[in-house]
Design a protein around this motif. Structure first.
Motif, short mmCIF file in Angstrom:
data_model
loop_
_atom_site.label_atom_id
_atom_site.label_comp_id
_atom_site.label_asym_id
_atom_site.label_seq_id
_atom_site.Cartn_x
_atom_site.Cartn_y
_atom_site.Cartn_z
N SER A 263 0.63 -0.99 0.06
CA SER A 263 -0.08 0.12 -0.20
C SER A 263 0.94 1.05 0.09
CB SER A 263 -0.88 0.03 1.30
OG SER A 263 -1.53 1.29 1.34
N TYR B 162 -1.18 3.41 -8.74
CA TYR B 162 0.22 3.35 -8.66
C TYR B 162 0.86 3.40 -9.93
CZ TYR B 162 -0.96 0.90 -4.25
OH TYR B 162 -1.69 0.59 -3.02
N LEU C 185 0.86 -5.28 1.83
CA LEU C 185 -0.68 -5.46 1.54
C LEU C 185 -0.97 -6.25 0.73
CD1 LEU C 185 -3.73 -4.55 1.93
CD2 LEU C 185 -3.29 -2.67 0.22
N MET D 194 -5.49 4.31 -3.74
CA MET D 194 -4.92 3.74 -2.33
C MET D 194 -5.54 3.84 -1.35
SD MET D 194 -0.90 5.26 -3.16
CE MET D 194 0.05 4.70 -4.77
N GLU E 263 -8.31 1.52 -1.14
CA GLU E 263 -7.82 -0.02 -0.83
C GLU E 263 -8.07 -0.12 0.66
OE1 GLU E 263 -4.40 -1.32 -4.20
OE2 GLU E 263 -3.82 -0.53 -2.48
N ALA E 264 -7.09 0.95 1.44
CA ALA E 264 -7.30 0.84 2.70
C ALA E 264 -8.70 0.73 3.30
CB ALA E 264 -6.65 2.10 3.29
N CYS F 218 -9.77 -3.06 3.00
CA CYS F 218 -8.93 -3.93 3.65
C CYS F 218 -9.59 -4.75 4.46
CB CYS F 218 -7.38 -3.07 4.00
SG CYS F 218 -6.32 -4.24 4.42
#
Length: 322
Positions: free
Chosen positions: A72, A102, A141, A237, A240-241, A244
């Protein structure tokens, strides 16, 4: 009355100055991003996946294909992994997949649930001409993506070599609220970067392990800085967190892909969480062919100890063919 007007003018001027300066900085940032994108085009292939462009970098011509998946917030995976893959690409075919938001990949307003993330990775590989089975090298991650890959498509995963890779039980122990708070914090940092203020804080990226370990050339360091300007703490990003915890629940519910050989390189945990080593080793202990090595270094193990990891990985991969 005149004095009041004069004071008011002074106050308005003082308020206008920072607004003008911020506007000028933002404009400079946008122009710089345009210039940097022309000077430093993608080093690999761009493929369209799920409505957005993804970047896939490859080198080496070996029979085995090693797929590197970043952790991550790693802004420039294709450069960040160089310390390790450059020690492997003379014997193996290496591929770095940069997820949405990314590196050179586009930020996308697409859900970051584990199914979407994995299918985008698989599609990007196929569209760029890669074929499995793969040996996965996940960092942090992406460890749960690698495990999920092994659960859903075991024939595509020959082995997993974890680079301080996370396991689902870690995120379950942290809890959903902590991970959502982390996502909120990342959103704030995303504004900091998009505004151009990051250009006033070069130590933020100059202290990255990839920049300090004398791996990249001067030209590659300049490219790294340029990629950071556009791809650090992106909205993808942060999403994504936020996903998670639910992703970890999903992966944990399917059980461990215990038949897949694994070798985990585990940091001292100081940059991750208390009990990091125990959590990871406990998780892989029931795998039929499980190995691990404790490393006295930080979280970016592939940047800090590439020689050790490359040597051990080669021996491990060779043992798989015996």
């Amino acid at each position: 009355m005149r004095l009041r007007r004069r004071i008011l003018r002074i106050i308005l001027f003082l308020l206008a100055v920072p607004v003008i300066l911020c506007g000028a900085l933002y404009g400079f940032h946008k122009i710089s991003l345009w210039a940097e994108s022309r000077k430093y085009p993608p080093v690999g292939k761009m493929v369209e996946v799920n409505g957005h462009q993804m970047h896939v970098y490859a080198e080496g011509n070996g029979n085995e294909t090693l797929v590197f998946l970043s952790g991550s917030g790693t802004a420039a995976p294709a450069l960040d992994f160089k310390a390790l893959y450059s020690r492997l690409s003379d014997q193996y075919h290496i591929v770095v997949v940069e997820r949405a938001g990314y590196g050179f990949s586009e930020t996308a307003d697409v859900p970051r649930d584990i199914d979407t993330v994995l299918e985008e990775t698989r599609s990007a590989l196929t569209l760029s001409g890669e074929n499995g089975p793969y040996i996965l090298f996940p960092h942090s991650l992406s460890g749960i993506e690698a495990l999920y890959w092994g659960q859903k498509y075991p024939d595509e995963v020959k082995a997993i070599i974890g680079l301080d890779a996370a396991v689902p039980t870690l995120y379950l122990s942290w809890g959903k609220q902590l991970l959502e708070d982390t996502a909120d914090h990342m959103k704030l940092l995303s504004f900091f970067y998009r505004s151009g203020l990051v250009r006033l804080q070069p130590e933020i990226y100059n202290t990255d392990p990839a920049m300090t370990m004398d791996v990249l050339s001067d030209e590659e360091k300049a490219m790294y800085r340029a990629v950071v300007m556009r791809s650090f703490m992106t909205g993808s990003m942060a999403d994504e967190a936020r996903s998670c915890y639910d992703n970890a629940v999903n992966v944990d519910s399917l059980g461990k892909p215990v038949k897949i050989p694994v070798y985990y390189f585990i940091s001292d945990g100081s940059q991750v969480a208390p009990g990091w080593r125990d959590t990871v080793t406990d998780y892989i202990s029931s795998f039929e062919n499980a190995h691990y090595m404790f490393l006295d270094c930080g979280h970016y193990v592939h940047d800090e100890m590439p020689d050790v990891i490359a040597g051990e990985s080669i021996n491990f991969m060779k043992s798989l063919t015996k």
